[in-house]
Design a protein around this motif. Sequence first.
Motif, short mmCIF file in Angstrom:
data_model
loop_
_atom_site.label_atom_id
_atom_site.label_comp_id
_atom_site.label_asym_id
_atom_site.label_seq_id
_atom_site.Cartn_x
_atom_site.Cartn_y
_atom_site.Cartn_z
N GLU A 185 -35.78 19.87 44.55
CA GLU A 185 -36.68 18.71 44.43
C GLU A 185 -36.66 18.15 43.00
O GLU A 185 -36.72 16.94 42.79
N ARG A 229 -33.64 15.76 42.04
CA ARG A 229 -33.51 14.46 42.71
C ARG A 229 -33.65 13.33 41.69
O ARG A 229 -34.20 13.50 40.61
N CYS A 285 -35.60 6.92 42.59
CA CYS A 285 -35.87 6.75 44.02
C CYS A 285 -36.31 8.04 44.70
O CYS A 285 -36.82 8.00 45.82
N ARG A 286 -36.09 9.18 44.07
CA ARG A 286 -36.46 10.51 44.57
C ARG A 286 -35.80 10.87 45.90
O ARG A 286 -36.22 11.78 46.57
N GLU A 287 -34.73 10.15 46.29
CA GLU A 287 -34.09 10.42 47.58
C GLU A 287 -32.87 11.32 47.47
O GLU A 287 -32.72 12.25 48.24
N PHE A 288 -31.99 11.03 46.53
CA PHE A 288 -30.71 11.73 46.43
C PHE A 288 -30.65 12.54 45.14
O PHE A 288 -31.42 12.29 44.22
N HIS A 326 -24.66 8.35 42.07
CA HIS A 326 -25.83 7.90 42.85
C HIS A 326 -26.41 6.63 42.23
O HIS A 326 -26.70 5.66 42.93
N ASP A 379 -25.94 4.31 45.33
CA ASP A 379 -26.96 4.53 46.35
C ASP A 379 -28.39 4.23 45.93
O ASP A 379 -29.25 4.03 46.79
N CYS A 380 -28.69 4.25 44.66
CA CYS A 380 -30.07 4.17 44.21
C CYS A 380 -30.67 2.79 44.51
O CYS A 380 -30.15 1.76 44.06
N GLU A 381 -31.77 2.78 45.26
CA GLU A 381 -32.46 1.54 45.63
C GLU A 381 -32.95 0.78 44.40
O GLU A 381 -33.01 -0.45 44.41
#
Length: 185
Positions: free
Chosen positions: A131, A134, A138-141, A147, A151-153
């Motif tokens: 955790e 991450r 975005c705390r997702e990936f 990233h 991928d990062c929003e």
Amino acid sequence: MKFEEKIRQNVECKIMKEMWEEIRVNYKKTAEERREFYEVRGLTAEEVERKRIEGAEPRKEILNLDEELQRKEQRKKIAESRYNPKYGEIIGGLKLPEYLIRGRKNEDRKTIARFRVGNKEGENCYWKEEEDRRCGLCREFPETIEHWLKDCEELREVEKDRNELLNETGDGLEWMKMILEKKRK
């Protein structure tokens, strides 16, 4: 070696010269250690002794060879680093990267260096819980440069190439500062 040179050059201290010669010639452990030391650096004890007899002091050459050996050992450790496998890609040649040579502020050089070696990526902190590794935005990936780029929003509007951002010239500094600022917020 420096001590040995001083003994050779000090004409007045004949007892010290004789004692050192006795140690050098008769003590096998000392001779074996010296032979190993030279061989690891690509020389032979006979070759070094020949140079001394000819009047040359090979100490500088041996020190240069020793520095080169240490550099190779450091590069090997970096290439095999468990902390960050990208170190091996980044170290490149023996010359300093351009971002360290150019007239940049020290803080900017540190930022570039930390991004290049991956110290700003949470994913490289293998000792932390999943955790905590991450993305801080975005705390997702997992938090990696890849990233952030794909991928990062929070960073969708920025489209950059990893190699372009992390090259030796430090061209990605503004992007790096933007990432740090967004993470701070």
